[in-house]
Design an enzyme around this catalytic site. Structure first.
Site, PDB file in Angstrom:
ATOM      1  N   CYS A 109     -53.817   7.101   0.166  1.00  0.00           N
ATOM      2  CA  CYS A 109     -54.685   8.018   0.916  1.00  0.00           C
ATOM      3  C   CYS A 109     -55.535   8.840  -0.051  1.00  0.00           C
ATOM      4  O   CYS A 109     -56.738   9.046   0.167  1.00  0.00           O
ATOM      5  CB  CYS A 109     -53.859   8.917   1.822  1.00  0.00           C
ATOM      6  SG  CYS A 109     -52.574   9.884   0.983  1.00  0.00           S
TER       7      CYS A 109
ATOM      8  N   ASN B 248     -53.857  12.322   5.878  1.00  0.00           N
ATOM      9  CA  ASN B 248     -53.487  11.376   4.838  1.00  0.00           C
ATOM     10  C   ASN B 248     -53.198   9.992   5.409  1.00  0.00           C
ATOM     11  O   ASN B 248     -53.559   8.963   4.819  1.00  0.00           O
ATOM     12  CB  ASN B 248     -52.268  11.889   4.055  1.00  0.00           C
ATOM     13  CG  ASN B 248     -51.104  12.275   4.961  1.00  0.00           C
ATOM     14  OD1 ASN B 248     -51.274  13.030   5.908  1.00  0.00           O
ATOM     15  ND2 ASN B 248     -49.917  11.766   4.658  1.00  0.00           N
TER      16      ASN B 248
ATOM     17  N   ASN C 269     -42.370   6.255  -1.683  1.00  0.00           N
ATOM     18  CA  ASN C 269     -43.449   5.664  -2.477  1.00  0.00           C
ATOM     19  C   ASN C 269     -44.141   6.661  -3.410  1.00  0.00           C
ATOM     20  O   ASN C 269     -45.179   6.338  -3.986  1.00  0.00           O
ATOM     21  CB  ASN C 269     -44.524   5.068  -1.546  1.00  0.00           C
ATOM     22  CG  ASN C 269     -44.100   3.742  -0.943  1.00  0.00           C
ATOM     23  OD1 ASN C 269     -43.311   3.017  -1.517  1.00  0.00           O
ATOM     24  ND2 ASN C 269     -44.630   3.441   0.231  1.00  0.00           N
TER      25      ASN C 269
ATOM     26  N   GLY D 180     -41.246   6.356   4.397  1.00  0.00           N
ATOM     27  CA  GLY D 180     -42.011   5.436   3.556  1.00  0.00           C
ATOM     28  C   GLY D 180     -42.850   6.164   2.522  1.00  0.00           C
ATOM     29  O   GLY D 180     -42.882   5.790   1.349  1.00  0.00           O
ATOM     30  N   THR D 181     -43.538   7.226   2.965  1.00  0.00           N
ATOM     31  CA  THR D 181     -44.379   7.997   2.049  1.00  0.00           C
ATOM     32  C   THR D 181     -43.533   8.617   0.933  1.00  0.00           C
ATOM     33  O   THR D 181     -43.890   8.563  -0.243  1.00  0.00           O
ATOM     34  CB  THR D 181     -45.114   9.111   2.816  1.00  0.00           C
ATOM     35  OG1 THR D 181     -45.958   8.515   3.802  1.00  0.00           O
ATOM     36  CG2 THR D 181     -45.971   9.948   1.876  1.00  0.00           C
ATOM     37  N   ARG D 182     -42.408   9.193   1.303  1.00  0.00           N
ATOM     38  CA  ARG D 182     -41.552   9.854   0.312  1.00  0.00           C
ATOM     39  C   ARG D 182     -40.957   8.843  -0.672  1.00  0.00           C
ATOM     40  O   ARG D 182     -40.824   9.136  -1.868  1.00  0.00           O
ATOM     41  CB  ARG D 182     -40.446  10.644   1.020  1.00  0.00           C
ATOM     42  CG  ARG D 182     -41.001  11.826   1.808  1.00  0.00           C
ATOM     43  CD  ARG D 182     -39.946  12.467   2.700  1.00  0.00           C
ATOM     44  NE  ARG D 182     -40.558  13.456   3.586  1.00  0.00           N
ATOM     45  CZ  ARG D 182     -40.726  14.736   3.287  1.00  0.00           C
ATOM     46  NH1 ARG D 182     -40.344  15.194   2.117  1.00  0.00           N
ATOM     47  NH2 ARG D 182     -41.287  15.563   4.154  1.00  0.00           N
TER      48      ARG D 182
ATOM     49  N   ALA E 235     -45.439  13.342   6.029  1.00  0.00           N
ATOM     50  CA  ALA E 235     -44.873  12.425   5.042  1.00  0.00           C
ATOM     51  C   ALA E 235     -43.534  11.901   5.540  1.00  0.00           C
ATOM     52  O   ALA E 235     -42.510  12.591   5.472  1.00  0.00           O
ATOM     53  CB  ALA E 235     -44.697  13.137   3.703  1.00  0.00           C
ATOM     54  N   GLY E 236     -43.550  10.676   6.062  1.00  0.00           N
ATOM     55  CA  GLY E 236     -42.320  10.065   6.552  1.00  0.00           C
ATOM     56  C   GLY E 236     -41.505   9.463   5.415  1.00  0.00           C
ATOM     57  O   GLY E 236     -41.798   9.650   4.227  1.00  0.00           O
TER      58      GLY E 236
END
Length: 289
Positions: free
Chosen positions: A128, A270, A168, A164-166, A161-162
């Site tokens: 993002c 994002n 990554n 997956g985001t965390r 920030a789910g």
């Protein structure tokens, strides 16, 4: 005459995949042929079923079992998962749009290199922060090729920030900085992400810092304005909140992204910007077909 839509599959039914689903359902060029995750009890899969979308909890195996369900596949899982998915999708001859920071496919920013990306079988939407800032840095460096350093600081709501985001985050910073260098050839680049727990949640902000000697700030500002207009064509909530400022050898500018609210709240810009970019890529491929 009714337009024939191109079928897409979405792997990953979390926040990113669910927002992507709603965007794809609104598209004039795309039809959702599969929405696949791993959890049979997923509320997002249940929601998709109610919308009449074919669903599965078998993840990529759902596409392996029924390859005719889609021509395009969005991977909205994790970087580690995409390492496994990429060769399978290549074998199935799917045009793959990777929304993870895996760095496997060709890096894609619709404003900068869409035509090149349509010749590939796997494209990567970077991050993002990359989508929000690399076009600005590229525009600046085309006018100031002596630029020595570029840094971006992305600040997003922790609520957007789910898992997956965390998971990554390390890949995010590496992939974003590599994307900056790849598109702009700047010698040094750095990316930082901040998960802000403020309540009410903050809008996504992206600060760009570049080291430039004797910058032509008026010329840069005019060029940046044109770039922002071009990005807004596929990311409606994108805008420049601080125009380029030049002080003591450093140019600073700030952009923000307000989400369209297709599935997630507007503060989740994002997720909105990377999904808007992915949809733009899918629609370009569909138009070409």
């Amino acid at each position: 005459m009714t337009k024939k839509k191109v079928k897409v599959g979405i792997i990953g039914t979390g926040n990113l995949g669910s927002d992507l689903l709603m965007k794809a359902l609104k598209s004039e060029y795309l039809e959702v042929g599969m929405f696949a995750g791993q959890n049979p009890e997923s509320e997002n899969i249940a929601r998709a079923k109610k919308l009449g979308v074919p669903t599965s909890h078998l993840s990529i195996q759902a596409i392996e079992n029924n390859p005719e369900c889609c021509d395009i596949v969005f991977d909205a899982t994790t970087a580690d998962a995409h390492v496994i998915h990429a060769p399978i999708l290549k074998k199935l001859k799917k045009f793959t749009i990777d929304l993870t920071p895996s760095r496997i496919g060709k890096m894609c920013i619709p404003f900068l290199n869409m035509d090149e990306c349509l010749k590939e079988d796997n494209i990567n939407m970077i991050t993002c922060g990359g989508q929000a800032t690399i076009p600005l840095i590229k525009t600046l460096i085309e006018l100031e090729p002596q630029t020595e350093y570029a840094e971006i600081v992305g600040s997003i709501s922790s609520k957007s920030a789910g898992i997956g985001t965390r998971n990554n985050i390390d890949e995010y910073t590496q992939t974003t900085s590599e994307g900056i260098k790849s598109f702009t050839n700047v010698p040094k680049a750095k990316a930082i992400i901040i998960l802000n727990p403020a309540d009410p949640p903050i809008i996504m902000h992206n600060m760009v810092y570049t080291q430039v000697k004797n910058a032509k700030i008026d010329t840069i500002s005019k060029a940046i304005d044109k770039t922002v207009i071009a990005i807004k064509k596929y990311v409606p909530g994108y805008k420049l909140t601080v125009a380029p400022l030049y002080d003591n050898g450093v140019i600073t500018m700030i952009s923000e992204v307000v989400g369209r609210g297709d599935y997630l709240p507007p503060y989740a810009g994002n997720l909105d910007i990377i999904n808007c970019a992915a949809i733009a890529a899918a629609e370009a491929y569909a138009k070409q077909k």
